[in-house]
Design a protein around this motif. Structure first.
Motif, PDB file in Angstrom:
ATOM      1  N   ILE A  23       0.841  -1.200   0.000  1.00 27.17           N
ATOM      2  CA  ILE A  23       0.000   0.000   0.000  1.00 27.17           C
ATOM      3  C   ILE A  23       0.879   1.253   0.000  1.00 27.17           C
ATOM      4  N   GLU A  24       1.922   1.255   0.806  1.00 23.97           N
ATOM      5  CA  GLU A  24       2.836   2.392   0.815  1.00 23.97           C
ATOM      6  C   GLU A  24       3.474   2.586  -0.559  1.00 23.97           C
ATOM      7  N   PHE A  25       3.887   1.488  -1.187  1.00 24.21           N
ATOM      8  CA  PHE A  25       4.500   1.599  -2.505  1.00 24.21           C
ATOM      9  C   PHE A  25       3.509   2.184  -3.498  1.00 24.21           C
ATOM     10  N   TYR A  26       2.265   1.745  -3.419  1.00 27.16           N
ATOM     11  CA  TYR A  26       1.257   2.269  -4.345  1.00 27.16           C
ATOM     12  C   TYR A  26       1.106   3.783  -4.191  1.00 27.16           C
ATOM     13  N   PHE A  27       0.929   4.246  -2.949  1.00 31.31           N
ATOM     14  CA  PHE A  27       0.669   5.669  -2.744  1.00 31.31           C
ATOM     15  C   PHE A  27       1.913   6.536  -2.899  1.00 31.31           C
ATOM     16  N   PHE A  28       3.074   6.019  -2.523  1.00 33.71           N
ATOM     17  CA  PHE A  28       4.278   6.836  -2.585  1.00 33.71           C
ATOM     18  C   PHE A  28       4.945   6.816  -3.950  1.00 33.71           C
ATOM     19  N   VAL A  29       4.782   5.746  -4.709  1.00 35.04           N
ATOM     20  CA  VAL A  29       5.499   5.632  -5.974  1.00 35.04           C
ATOM     21  C   VAL A  29       4.544   5.449  -7.153  1.00 35.04           C
ATOM     22  N   PHE A  30       3.822   4.348  -7.168  1.00 33.14           N
ATOM     23  CA  PHE A  30       3.043   3.982  -8.351  1.00 33.14           C
ATOM     24  C   PHE A  30       1.998   5.026  -8.709  1.00 33.14           C
ATOM     25  N   ASP A  31       1.246   5.509  -7.729  1.00 29.21           N
ATOM     26  CA  ASP A  31       0.215   6.521  -7.988  1.00 29.21           C
ATOM     27  C   ASP A  31       0.834   7.806  -8.518  1.00 29.21           C
ATOM     28  N   ARG A  32       1.981   8.178  -7.994  1.00 30.60           N
ATOM     29  CA  ARG A  32       2.653   9.391  -8.466  1.00 30.60           C
ATOM     30  C   ARG A  32       3.243   9.205  -9.857  1.00 30.60           C
ATOM     31  N   ILE A  33       3.617   7.962 -10.213  1.00 29.56           N
ATOM     32  CA  ILE A  33       4.088   7.698 -11.574  1.00 29.56           C
ATOM     33  C   ILE A  33       2.928   7.871 -12.548  1.00 29.56           C
ATOM     34  N   ILE A  34       1.773   7.343 -12.197  1.00 34.19           N
ATOM     35  CA  ILE A  34       0.591   7.458 -13.050  1.00 34.19           C
ATOM     36  C   ILE A  34       0.214   8.923 -13.242  1.00 34.19           C
ATOM     37  N   GLU A  35       0.268   9.708 -12.176  1.00 32.17           N
ATOM     38  CA  GLU A  35      -0.077  11.126 -12.246  1.00 32.17           C
ATOM     39  C   GLU A  35       1.053  11.982 -12.827  1.00 32.17           C
ATOM     40  N   LYS A  36       2.184  11.357 -13.131  1.00 24.52           N
ATOM     41  CA  LYS A  36       3.374  12.062 -13.649  1.00 24.52           C
ATOM     42  C   LYS A  36       3.803  13.177 -12.698  1.00 24.52           C
ATOM     43  N   ASP A  37       3.814  12.833 -11.416  1.00 21.93           N
ATOM     44  CA  ASP A  37       4.128  13.796 -10.371  1.00 21.93           C
ATOM     45  C   ASP A  37       5.406  13.386  -9.625  1.00 21.93           C
ATOM     46  N   ILE A  38       6.287  12.662 -10.312  1.00 24.14           N
ATOM     47  CA  ILE A  38       7.489  12.162  -9.662  1.00 24.14           C
ATOM     48  C   ILE A  38       8.620  12.140 -10.689  1.00 24.14           C
ATOM     49  N   THR A  39       9.817  12.432 -10.231  1.00 27.27           N
ATOM     50  CA  THR A  39      10.971  12.409 -11.126  1.00 27.27           C
ATOM     51  C   THR A  39      11.624  11.036 -11.086  1.00 27.27           C
ATOM     52  N   SER A  40      12.484  10.772 -12.036  1.00 25.01           N
ATOM     53  CA  SER A  40      13.155   9.470 -12.073  1.00 25.01           C
ATOM     54  C   SER A  40      14.070   9.293 -10.856  1.00 25.01           C
ATOM     55  N   THR A  41      14.653  10.375 -10.387  1.00 25.09           N
ATOM     56  CA  THR A  41      15.496  10.294  -9.190  1.00 25.09           C
ATOM     57  C   THR A  41      14.665   9.891  -7.973  1.00 25.09           C
ATOM     58  N   GLU A  42      13.480  10.485  -7.837  1.00 26.68           N
ATOM     59  CA  GLU A  42      12.615  10.131  -6.715  1.00 26.68           C
ATOM     60  C   GLU A  42      12.158   8.685  -6.814  1.00 26.68           C
ATOM     61  N   ILE A  43      11.892   8.202  -8.023  1.00 27.00           N
ATOM     62  CA  ILE A  43      11.507   6.797  -8.208  1.00 27.00           C
ATOM     63  C   ILE A  43      12.626   5.893  -7.719  1.00 27.00           C
ATOM     64  N   LEU A  44      13.856   6.219  -8.094  1.00 24.05           N
ATOM     65  CA  LEU A  44      14.998   5.412  -7.656  1.00 24.05           C
ATOM     66  C   LEU A  44      15.156   5.437  -6.141  1.00 24.05           C
ATOM     67  N   ILE A  45      15.040   6.625  -5.558  1.00 26.79           N
ATOM     68  CA  ILE A  45      15.210   6.748  -4.106  1.00 26.79           C
ATOM     69  C   ILE A  45      14.134   5.957  -3.371  1.00 26.79           C
ATOM     70  N   LEU A  46      12.874   6.172  -3.753  1.00 22.07           N
ATOM     71  CA  LEU A  46      11.787   5.489  -3.052  1.00 22.07           C
ATOM     72  C   LEU A  46      11.816   3.986  -3.297  1.00 22.07           C
ATOM     73  N   SER A  47      12.137   3.561  -4.518  1.00 24.40           N
ATOM     74  CA  SER A  47      12.234   2.118  -4.788  1.00 24.40           C
ATOM     75  C   SER A  47      13.368   1.505  -3.970  1.00 24.40           C
ATOM     76  N   GLY A  48      14.470   2.240  -3.862  1.00 26.00           N
ATOM     77  CA  GLY A  48      15.567   1.761  -3.023  1.00 26.00           C
ATOM     78  C   GLY A  48      15.160   1.634  -1.561  1.00 26.00           C
ATOM     79  N   LEU A  49      14.389   2.598  -1.088  1.00 25.56           N
ATOM     80  CA  LEU A  49      13.919   2.525   0.304  1.00 25.56           C
ATOM     81  C   LEU A  49      12.985   1.339   0.514  1.00 25.56           C
ATOM     82  N   PHE A  50      12.159   1.041  -0.479  1.00 26.51           N
ATOM     83  CA  PHE A  50      11.301  -0.141  -0.358  1.00 26.51           C
ATOM     84  C   PHE A  50      12.132  -1.409  -0.383  1.00 26.51           C
TER      85      PHE A  50
END
Length: 155
Positions: A23-50
Motif C-alpha cells: 500500500i505504501e509503494f502504491y501511494f508513494f510511488v506507483f500513484d505518483r508515476i501514473i499522475e506524472k508527479d514524480i521524477t526518475s530520481t525520486e523513483i529510484l530513491i523510493l524504490s531503493g527505500l522499499f
C-alpha cells in the motif's frame, strides 16, 4: 533466512507487513508515476527505500521496515518545499526589480505602486506598504485603494 516462528499468526504478521509495504509503494510511488508527479530520481530513491524495507523485514526488523518509505517520502517533500521557497523568493526579487524599473520609467503608474504596497503588506512591512499605498491613492483616487491604505494603517 525468514523465520517468523511457526504457526498461523507469524504468517499473518508477514502478510500484514507485506500488505502495508504494498500500500505504501502504491501511494508513494506507483500513484505518483501514473499522475506524472514524480521524477526518475525520486523513483529510484523510493524504490531503493522499499528494497531496504524488504531487506530489513527479512532480518526480522519488521517494525522499522514499515516506517522507512514514509520517512523517505517526507524527506523528499521537505526538499521540494525548500526548492519551491527558493524559487518563490527569486521570483519575488525579480518582480521587485521590475516594479522599480516601471516606477522609474512611468512615475504615474499607480498599479506599480499598488503592487509594491501589496508586496510589503504581505511581508508585514506596514510602513513601506502605507508609503506606496499613499502614492497610489494620490495618483488614482479609488475607494478600494483607500481601503487598503486604512487596513495597512490599522496593522
Amino acid at each position: 533466512m525468514i523465520d517468523y516462528g511457526s504457526g498461523y499468526f507469524s504468517g499473518l504478521k508477514l502478510a500484514f507487513i507485506l500488505i502495508v509495504l504494498g500500500i505504501e509503494f502504491y501511494f508513494f510511488v506507483f500513484d505518483r508515476i501514473i499522475e506524472k508527479d514524480i521524477t526518475s530520481t525520486e523513483i529510484l530513491i523510493l524504490s531503493g527505500l522499499f528494497g531496504i524495507s524488504i531487506f530489513l523485514m527479512v532480518w526480522r526488523l519488521t517494525l522499522i521496515s514499515i516506517f522507512i518509505p514514509p520517512f523517505g517520502f517526507v524527506l523528499i517533500n521537505l526538499f521540494h518545499k525548500k526548492k519551491e521557497d527558493l524559487i518563490t523568493k527569486q521570483m519575488e526579487e525579480k518582480r521587485l526589480k521590475e516594479l522599480e524599473e516601471i516606477i522609474q520609467q512611468q512615475p504615474n503608474n499607480f498599479k506599480a505602486y499598488l503592487e509594491l504596497g501589496d508586496y510589503y503588506f504581505k511581508k508585514e512591512n506596514y510602513k513601506e506598504a502605507i508609503k506606496f499605498y499613499e502614492i497610489a491613492y494620490k495618483l488614482k483616487d479609488l475607494p478600494w485603494i483607500k481601503n487598503k491604505l486604512q487596513i495597512a494603517e490599522r496593522e
